[in-house]
Design an enzyme around this catalytic site. Structure first.
Site, short mmCIF file in Angstrom:
data_model
loop_
_atom_site.label_atom_id
_atom_site.label_comp_id
_atom_site.label_asym_id
_atom_site.label_seq_id
_atom_site.Cartn_x
_atom_site.Cartn_y
_atom_site.Cartn_z
N ARG A 81 0.79 -1.23 0.00
CA ARG A 81 0.00 0.00 0.00
C ARG A 81 0.82 1.28 0.00
NH1 ARG A 81 -2.35 -3.93 2.78
NH2 ARG A 81 -4.53 -4.36 2.31
N HIS A 106 -1.01 -2.47 -4.49
CA HIS A 106 -0.47 -3.35 -5.55
C HIS A 106 -0.50 -2.71 -6.94
CE1 HIS A 106 0.02 -6.37 -2.59
NE2 HIS A 106 -1.15 -6.96 -2.65
N HIS A 179 3.00 -12.40 -6.04
CA HIS A 179 1.93 -12.61 -5.07
C HIS A 179 1.41 -14.05 -5.05
CE1 HIS A 179 -1.32 -11.53 -2.42
NE2 HIS A 179 -1.01 -10.26 -2.48
N GLN A 289 6.59 -9.37 3.06
CA GLN A 289 5.23 -9.20 3.55
C GLN A 289 4.70 -10.60 3.82
OE1 GLN A 289 3.68 -6.28 4.11
NE2 GLN A 289 1.58 -6.91 4.48
N GLU A 318 5.88 -12.43 0.39
CA GLU A 318 6.16 -11.50 -0.71
C GLU A 318 7.40 -10.68 -0.36
OE1 GLU A 318 2.27 -9.34 -1.47
OE2 GLU A 318 1.78 -10.69 0.18
C1 BGC Z 1 -1.69 -7.59 1.31
C2 BGC Z 1 -3.09 -7.79 1.83
C3 BGC Z 1 -4.03 -7.75 0.66
C4 BGC Z 1 -3.63 -8.81 -0.31
C5 BGC Z 1 -4.49 -8.74 -1.53
C6 BGC Z 1 -1.38 -8.69 0.37
O1 BGC Z 1 -0.11 -8.52 -0.15
O2 BGC Z 1 -0.75 -7.56 2.34
O3 BGC Z 1 -3.43 -6.81 2.77
O4 BGC Z 1 -5.35 -7.92 1.04
O5 BGC Z 1 -2.30 -8.64 -0.68
O6 BGC Z 1 -4.61 -9.96 -2.04
#
Ligand code: BGC
Length: 353
Positions: A81, A106, A179, A289, A318
């Site tokens: 974010r 993203h 992801h 992450q 991630e």
């Molecule tokens: C984030 C989550 C988000 C997700 C979306 C992750 O990388 O940390 O907060 O909801 O991506 O799929």
């Protein structure tokens, strides 16, 4: 060892999406789409040699286009974010698309997960797929023409590596990741809580209730975020902790000891005692992450084989820079200037014990 290409689907504007299946001599396979650079299937052996698909994903293109969750996709220009989609760079204010409550997530409305990438196949003992895009100046509000190459490679040691190389013609910010959602027991096997995780991270980033980091780098010592000694994902996930509560589980940036490195080093390991599968994480990125799949609730888009989504049945590791680092001077540097090369690498390496 081999690369096979198959039609996967057709976008509404007629462009064809292909699935490329890379296989190494051990029989491990990975299926990659040119749409979003998605990792759609990853079959790795358990301790008896049985191959199972250990990543989330869908059976059809439409689910990748309309579904949420960024299954398996390449994420850019910004992993995670940016607060209120706003930042200032070299005195100029930029404003980005808001697609996650009040924040930018993203890469925005049409992030790299929605792009159709150019593909070059390189077959051999360690087959690779080279994906390329040009992201124009102003793409999703970000400055600079960005030239980006992502190389996926399947190694002889059952590693899946991802290398991101990018250049720009104007100062910009960049934070790329992938992801993919994992469950080493198999993507359709249930909870990730029994998996054992080790992470070489000594601090993490607490967030506000919109999941934007507060700016503090907090020691993991004595918190549920301490994975320096391996423990199950489930051990502390239900702890009475404000960060876990507001995210509904783990959804936080953990910072590797000492930060980014020149060469990739081992920073994590995920182990499933039942199947024996081990996934080692090597990277030169400064952070990861750790997202425990808390928002996997969308019943409209079941996974492969019609298996319904359920929270915390898959998890993401991630590797990336710190979320919202554009707005925090004490966070990792994410600025890319003309003449510099953004060059980051991550490998997920599979074995058994
Ligand atoms: C984030 C989550 C988000 C997700 C979306 C992750 O990388 O940390 O907060 O909801 O991506 O799929």
């Amino acid at each position: 060892m081999s690369i096979q290409r198959q039609l996967f689907g057709t976008l509404t504007d007629g462009r064809k999406v292909y699935a490329y299946t890379l296989r190494n001599e051990n029989g491990m396979t990975v299926k990659i789409l040119n749409y979003g650079g998605v990792l759609a299937e990853l079959r790795v052996p358990d301790r008896n040699g049985c191959m199972t698909d250990v990543i989330g994903g869908y059976d059809c293109l439409d689910s990748y286009v309309r579904g949420d969750g960024y299954q398996g996709a390449l994420i850019g220009r910004w992993g995670n974010r940016i607060a209120r989609g706003a930042f200032t760079l070299e005195g100029k204010a930029y404003s980005l698309f808001i697609n996650n409550g009040v924040n930018h997530l993203h890469g925005g409305e049409y992030g790299f997960n929605t792009k159709l990438w150019d593909v070059t196949e390189i077959d051999g003992d360690e087959p690779s797929l080279v994906l390329h895009i040009l992201s124009p100046d102003g793409d999703e509000g970000y400055p600079g023409n960005l030239d980006l190459t992502v190389t996926y490679q399947l190694t002889a040691q059952n590693g899946l590596s991802i290398r991101y190389v990018a250049t720009t013609d104007q100062t910009t910010v960049l934070n790329l990741t992938n992801h993919t959602y994992f469950n080493l027991r198999g993507y359709a096997s249930g909870s990730v809580h029994p998996l054992i995780l080790w992470l070489d991270a000594d601090t993490y980033l607490p967030t506000d209730d919109t999941l934007i980091p507060t700016g503090e780098l907090r020691s993991v010592e004595g918190t549920p975020f301490d994975f320096r000694t391996p423990k199950t994902v489930g051990q502390d996930i239900g702890a009475d902790d404000v960060d876990l509560k507001q995210a509904g589980g783990y959804d936080h940036c953990l910072n590797f000891r000492g930060g980014a490195t020149q060469e990739p080093v081992k920073r994590g390991e995920l182990y499933d005692p039942e199947s024996g599968r081990v996934m080692e994480l090597f990277t030169n990125q400064p952070c990861v992450q750790f997202y425990s799949g808390n928002f996997l609730t969308n019943k409209e888009f079941p996974f492969k084989g019609g298996y319904g989504q359920a929270p915390q049945t898959l998890l993401c590791l991630e590797t990336q820079h710190m979320p919202d680092s554009v707005n925090h001077e004490n966070f990792t540097n994410c600025v890319l200037k003309p003449g510099e090369v953004y060059d980051f690498f991550t490998e997920y390496r599979f074995s058994v014990k």
